[in-house]
Design a protein around this motif. Structure first.
Motif, PDB file in Angstrom:
ATOM      1  N   ASP A 155     -15.924   4.995  42.155  1.00 40.76           N
ATOM      2  CA  ASP A 155     -16.309   6.030  41.209  1.00 40.76           C
ATOM      3  C   ASP A 155     -16.976   5.440  39.975  1.00 40.76           C
ATOM      4  OD1 ASP A 155     -15.261   7.964  42.846  1.00 40.76           O
ATOM      5  OD2 ASP A 155     -13.297   7.960  41.877  1.00 40.76           O
ATOM      6  N   MET A 156     -16.728   4.148  39.725  1.00 44.09           N
ATOM      7  CA  MET A 156     -17.264   3.527  38.522  1.00 44.09           C
ATOM      8  C   MET A 156     -18.775   3.348  38.598  1.00 44.09           C
ATOM      9  SD  MET A 156     -14.668   3.190  36.613  1.00 44.09           S
ATOM     10  CE  MET A 156     -15.168   2.049  35.332  1.00 44.09           C
ATOM     11  N   THR A 157     -19.360   3.496  39.783  1.00 44.05           N
ATOM     12  CA  THR A 157     -20.802   3.354  39.910  1.00 44.05           C
ATOM     13  C   THR A 157     -21.524   4.678  39.692  1.00 44.05           C
ATOM     14  OG1 THR A 157     -20.718   3.696  42.297  1.00 44.05           O
ATOM     15  CG2 THR A 157     -20.597   1.432  41.518  1.00 44.05           C
ATOM     16  N   ASN A 158     -20.787   5.714  39.320  1.00 46.40           N
ATOM     17  CA  ASN A 158     -21.382   7.026  39.118  1.00 46.40           C
ATOM     18  C   ASN A 158     -21.331   7.425  37.641  1.00 46.40           C
ATOM     19  OD1 ASN A 158     -21.804   7.430  41.900  1.00 46.40           O
ATOM     20  ND2 ASN A 158     -19.660   8.015  42.150  1.00 46.40           N
ATOM     21  N   PRO A 159     -22.362   8.093  37.131  1.00 46.12           N
ATOM     22  CA  PRO A 159     -22.374   8.521  35.743  1.00 46.12           C
ATOM     23  C   PRO A 159     -21.454   9.716  35.531  1.00 46.12           C
ATOM     24  CG  PRO A 159     -24.315   9.342  36.879  1.00 46.12           C
ATOM     25  CD  PRO A 159     -23.592   8.464  37.844  1.00 46.12           C
ATOM     26  N   PRO A 160     -21.120  10.036  34.280  1.00 47.92           N
ATOM     27  CA  PRO A 160     -20.261  11.188  34.004  1.00 47.92           C
ATOM     28  C   PRO A 160     -20.890  12.479  34.501  1.00 47.92           C
ATOM     29  CG  PRO A 160     -20.496   9.790  32.052  1.00 47.92           C
ATOM     30  CD  PRO A 160     -21.506   9.317  33.059  1.00 47.92           C
ATOM     31  N   ASP A 161     -20.052  13.426  34.917  1.00 39.76           N
ATOM     32  CA  ASP A 161     -20.547  14.697  35.447  1.00 39.76           C
ATOM     33  C   ASP A 161     -21.085  15.623  34.358  1.00 39.76           C
ATOM     34  OD1 ASP A 161     -19.891  13.954  38.032  1.00 39.76           O
ATOM     35  OD2 ASP A 161     -17.853  14.769  37.878  1.00 39.76           O
ATOM     36  N   ASP A 162     -20.686  15.392  33.104  1.00 41.12           N
ATOM     37  CA  ASP A 162     -21.085  16.317  32.045  1.00 41.12           C
ATOM     38  C   ASP A 162     -22.463  16.025  31.474  1.00 41.12           C
ATOM     39  OD1 ASP A 162     -20.673  14.006  30.643  1.00 41.12           O
ATOM     40  OD2 ASP A 162     -18.995  14.769  29.426  1.00 41.12           O
ATOM     41  N   GLY A 163     -23.145  15.040  32.031  1.00 40.04           N
ATOM     42  CA  GLY A 163     -24.503  14.755  31.587  1.00 40.04           C
ATOM     43  C   GLY A 163     -24.580  13.805  30.408  1.00 40.04           C
ATOM     44  N   SER A 164     -23.451  13.480  29.800  1.00 39.21           N
ATOM     45  CA  SER A 164     -23.453  12.553  28.671  1.00 39.21           C
ATOM     46  C   SER A 164     -23.664  11.134  29.174  1.00 39.21           C
ATOM     47  CB  SER A 164     -22.127  12.639  27.913  1.00 39.21           C
ATOM     48  OG  SER A 164     -21.052  12.250  28.743  1.00 39.21           O
ATOM     49  N   MET A 165     -24.106  10.258  28.275  1.00 39.94           N
ATOM     50  CA  MET A 165     -24.348   8.879  28.660  1.00 39.94           C
ATOM     51  C   MET A 165     -23.031   8.117  28.695  1.00 39.94           C
ATOM     52  SD  MET A 165     -27.918   7.873  26.763  1.00 39.94           S
ATOM     53  CE  MET A 165     -28.275   6.558  27.929  1.00 39.94           C
ATOM     54  N   GLN A 166     -22.885   7.296  29.707  1.00 40.30           N
ATOM     55  CA  GLN A 166     -21.674   6.498  29.866  1.00 40.30           C
ATOM     56  C   GLN A 166     -21.818   5.190  29.098  1.00 40.30           C
ATOM     57  OE1 GLN A 166     -20.889   5.330  33.879  1.00 40.30           O
ATOM     58  NE2 GLN A 166     -18.919   4.386  33.420  1.00 40.30           N
ATOM     59  N   LYS A 167     -20.816   4.830  28.341  1.00 44.02           N
ATOM     60  CA  LYS A 167     -20.816   3.587  27.601  1.00 44.02           C
ATOM     61  C   LYS A 167     -20.479   2.427  28.532  1.00 44.02           C
ATOM     62  CE  LYS A 167     -21.411   4.357  23.053  1.00 44.02           C
ATOM     63  NZ  LYS A 167     -22.339   3.592  22.192  1.00 44.02           N
ATOM     64  N   PHE A 168     -21.187   1.330  28.387  1.00 40.23           N
ATOM     65  CA  PHE A 168     -20.784   0.138  29.109  1.00 40.23           C
ATOM     66  C   PHE A 168     -19.494  -0.361  28.465  1.00 40.23           C
ATOM     67  CE2 PHE A 168     -20.644  -4.219  30.482  1.00 40.23           C
ATOM     68  CZ  PHE A 168     -21.218  -4.197  31.741  1.00 40.23           C
ATOM     69  N   PRO A 277     -25.123  -7.226  45.167  1.00 41.64           N
ATOM     70  CA  PRO A 277     -25.137  -7.171  43.711  1.00 41.64           C
ATOM     71  C   PRO A 277     -25.294  -5.731  43.204  1.00 41.64           C
ATOM     72  CG  PRO A 277     -27.289  -7.817  44.530  1.00 41.64           C
ATOM     73  CD  PRO A 277     -26.386  -7.746  45.732  1.00 41.64           C
ATOM     74  N   THR A 278     -24.781  -5.487  42.002  1.00 40.99           N
ATOM     75  CA  THR A 278     -24.981  -4.219  41.306  1.00 40.99           C
ATOM     76  C   THR A 278     -25.500  -4.535  39.902  1.00 40.99           C
ATOM     77  OG1 THR A 278     -23.355  -2.894  42.515  1.00 40.99           O
ATOM     78  CG2 THR A 278     -23.826  -2.237  40.259  1.00 40.99           C
ATOM     79  N   THR A 279     -26.523  -3.805  39.486  1.00 42.10           N
ATOM     80  CA  THR A 279     -27.184  -4.088  38.212  1.00 42.10           C
ATOM     81  C   THR A 279     -27.233  -2.846  37.341  1.00 42.10           C
ATOM     82  OG1 THR A 279     -28.550  -5.770  39.309  1.00 42.10           O
ATOM     83  CG2 THR A 279     -29.295  -4.986  37.159  1.00 42.10           C
ATOM     84  N   TYR A 280     -26.851  -3.011  36.080  1.00 39.73           N
ATOM     85  CA  TYR A 280     -26.868  -1.921  35.103  1.00 39.73           C
ATOM     86  C   TYR A 280     -27.918  -2.191  34.032  1.00 39.73           C
ATOM     87  CZ  TYR A 280     -22.420  -0.094  36.907  1.00 39.73           C
ATOM     88  OH  TYR A 280     -21.445   0.447  37.698  1.00 39.73           O
ATOM     89  N   VAL A 281     -28.512  -1.118  33.533  1.00 39.10           N
ATOM     90  CA  VAL A 281     -29.418  -1.195  32.392  1.00 39.10           C
ATOM     91  C   VAL A 281     -28.702  -0.572  31.203  1.00 39.10           C
ATOM     92  CG1 VAL A 281     -31.628  -0.455  31.424  1.00 39.10           C
ATOM     93  CG2 VAL A 281     -31.477  -1.120  33.842  1.00 39.10           C
ATOM     94  N   VAL A 282     -28.628  -1.303  30.111  1.00 39.27           N
ATOM     95  CA  VAL A 282     -27.881  -0.865  28.933  1.00 39.27           C
ATOM     96  C   VAL A 282     -28.807  -0.841  27.715  1.00 39.27           C
ATOM     97  CG1 VAL A 282     -25.852  -1.312  27.485  1.00 39.27           C
ATOM     98  CG2 VAL A 282     -25.823  -1.950  29.903  1.00 39.27           C
ATOM     99  N   ASP A 283     -28.740   0.240  26.931  1.00 38.39           N
ATOM    100  CA  ASP A 283     -29.604   0.332  25.753  1.00 38.39           C
ATOM    101  C   ASP A 283     -28.960  -0.356  24.548  1.00 38.39           C
ATOM    102  OD1 ASP A 283     -27.730   2.087  24.594  1.00 38.39           O
ATOM    103  OD2 ASP A 283     -28.893   3.881  25.047  1.00 38.39           O
ATOM    104  N   ARG A 284     -29.665  -0.311  23.411  1.00 39.01           N
ATOM    105  CA  ARG A 284     -29.208  -1.014  22.215  1.00 39.01           C
ATOM    106  C   ARG A 284     -27.868  -0.489  21.704  1.00 39.01           C
ATOM    107  NH1 ARG A 284     -32.168  -4.181  18.764  1.00 39.01           N
ATOM    108  NH2 ARG A 284     -34.170  -3.401  19.550  1.00 39.01           N
ATOM    109  N   ASN A 285     -27.553   0.767  22.030  1.00 42.34           N
ATOM    110  CA  ASN A 285     -26.298   1.369  21.572  1.00 42.34           C
ATOM    111  C   ASN A 285     -25.141   1.172  22.551  1.00 42.34           C
ATOM    112  OD1 ASN A 285     -27.454   2.494  19.162  1.00 42.34           O
ATOM    113  ND2 ASN A 285     -28.444   4.043  20.452  1.00 42.34           N
ATOM    114  N   GLY A 286     -25.404   0.413  23.615  1.00 44.13           N
ATOM    115  CA  GLY A 286     -24.350   0.150  24.581  1.00 44.13           C
ATOM    116  C   GLY A 286     -24.196   1.231  25.633  1.00 44.13           C
ATOM    117  N   ASN A 287     -25.164   2.144  25.715  1.00 45.24           N
ATOM    118  CA  ASN A 287     -25.117   3.204  26.716  1.00 45.24           C
ATOM    119  C   ASN A 287     -25.761   2.740  28.022  1.00 45.24           C
ATOM    120  OD1 ASN A 287     -24.014   5.256  24.963  1.00 45.24           O
ATOM    121  ND2 ASN A 287     -26.038   5.373  24.000  1.00 45.24           N
TER     122      ASN A 287
END
Length: 319
Positions: A155-168, A277-287
């Motif tokens: 489940d950790m590979t899926n984003p939140p259902d409410d549309g909000s950005m998930q924090k790393f 491998p699994t790769t995440y892209v994270v923005d400057r705010n940690g999202n």
């Protein structure tokens, strides 16, 4: 399954042209089984043959893991979430066998037998791959594979259902040279940070290290960076750190790799990733930007998707 001996199959069809369709299928199945046995027992005469066999075996392993995907997902959902994947150095097949055996009562007898047979074949493939790599180490430079080593089941590979950005998940750890690393400082210093999860004995993971290093150099020109997280190195395991550094050096990868405590927020996040491998892209705010990239970026689709997420993060940072 992938049939490679088309000439032999065609000859078989010509010889048994008058047989019923079911007979033809039996012949094809036997030919495929013969091809499997040959690949596992034949010894390549040189590095070129070894490379071809290495790629064939990787493709077969992926084909097995791509078959009955719902059943494989069930296997990984039943896996012990507190267990680091292949923590004791076992190959994929051994990990799968242990997981299947531990969740035996969750499957029908038919499902259990199929899973056990498939995991055993994967274990044999992995042993053969290791044998080839030890005898022909140069093939690791060429035999890259764009598919994940294990199907996603977390489940950790899926984003939140409410549309909000998930924090790393936040972390305080070190890089492989012992320098202190804090996630908030790391992310805030970069317009975009690509985080790649891998482990030392994962063939697709190691196969993409050179490409990841090249990507890191490109990101640096745009104010970004790429970091690796080798799951074997969590908690500062000295032997694992040494092995990871050796693999990175052999692949010419100089980008930063970090580790942290397995019982922290990021550590728990890591143990819930079962696709590598699994790769995440994270923005400057940690999202976390978009969904994770599952599979090596040596494959065109993964590379294109990753680039789109990077461009998205960079555009947002400029805006």
């Amino acid at each position: 399954m992938k049939f490679q001996k088309f000439t032999a199959l065609l000859l078989a069809v010509l010889l048994v042209l008058s047989l019923a369709a079911c007979g033809t299928k039996d012949n094809e199945k036997k030919a495929d089984m013969s091809s499997k046995d040959s690949a596992m027992t034949d010894e390549p005469k040189n590095a070129e043959e070894a490379l071809a066999l290495h790629k064939e075996l990787l493709e077969r392993e992926n084909a097995i893991l791509s078959e009955n995907t719902e059943l494989w997902e069930k296997v990984f959902m039943e896996a012990d979430k507190g267990m680091a994947m292949i923590e004791d150095g076992k190959n994929y097949g051994d990990f799968l066998l242990d997981t299947i055996e531990g969740a035996k009562d969750q499957f029908t007898d038919k499902e259990y037998e199929w899973l056990k047979e498939s995991a055993t074949e994967i274990s044999n493939i992995e042993n053969k791959l290791t044998e080839l790599e030890n005898k022909y180490p140069e093939i690791m430079q060429e035999s890259t594979d764009g598919d994940m080593s294990v199907p996603a089941g977390s489940d950790m590979t899926n984003p939140p259902d409410d549309g909000s950005m998930q924090k790393f998940p936040s972390f305080e750890g070190k890089d492989l040279d012992g320098n202190e690393v804090k996630s908030d400082e790391l992310f805030s210093a970069n317009a975009v940070t690509v985080v790649n999860f891998w482990f030392t004995t994962c063939n697709p993971c190691v196969g993409e290290l050179s490409e990841l290093d090249a990507l890191n150099k490109e990101l640096a020109k745009k104010g970004g960076a790429l970091i690796g997280v080798n799951t074997f190195t969590l908690d500062g395991d000295e032997a694992a750190i040494s092995e990871a550094k050796d693999v990175l050096a052999k692949k010419g990868a100089t980008y930063q790799n970090v580790y942290f405590d397995s019982d922290g927020e990021a550590g728990k996040f890591t143990t819930n990733i079962f696709a590598y491998p699994t790769t995440y892209v994270v923005d400057r705010n940690g999202n976390i930007v978009g969904e994770p990239i599952v599979g090596a970026i040596t494959e065109e689709n993964q590379a294109e998707t990753l680039q789109k997420l990077i461009d998205q993060a960079l555009a947002a940072d400029m805006g």
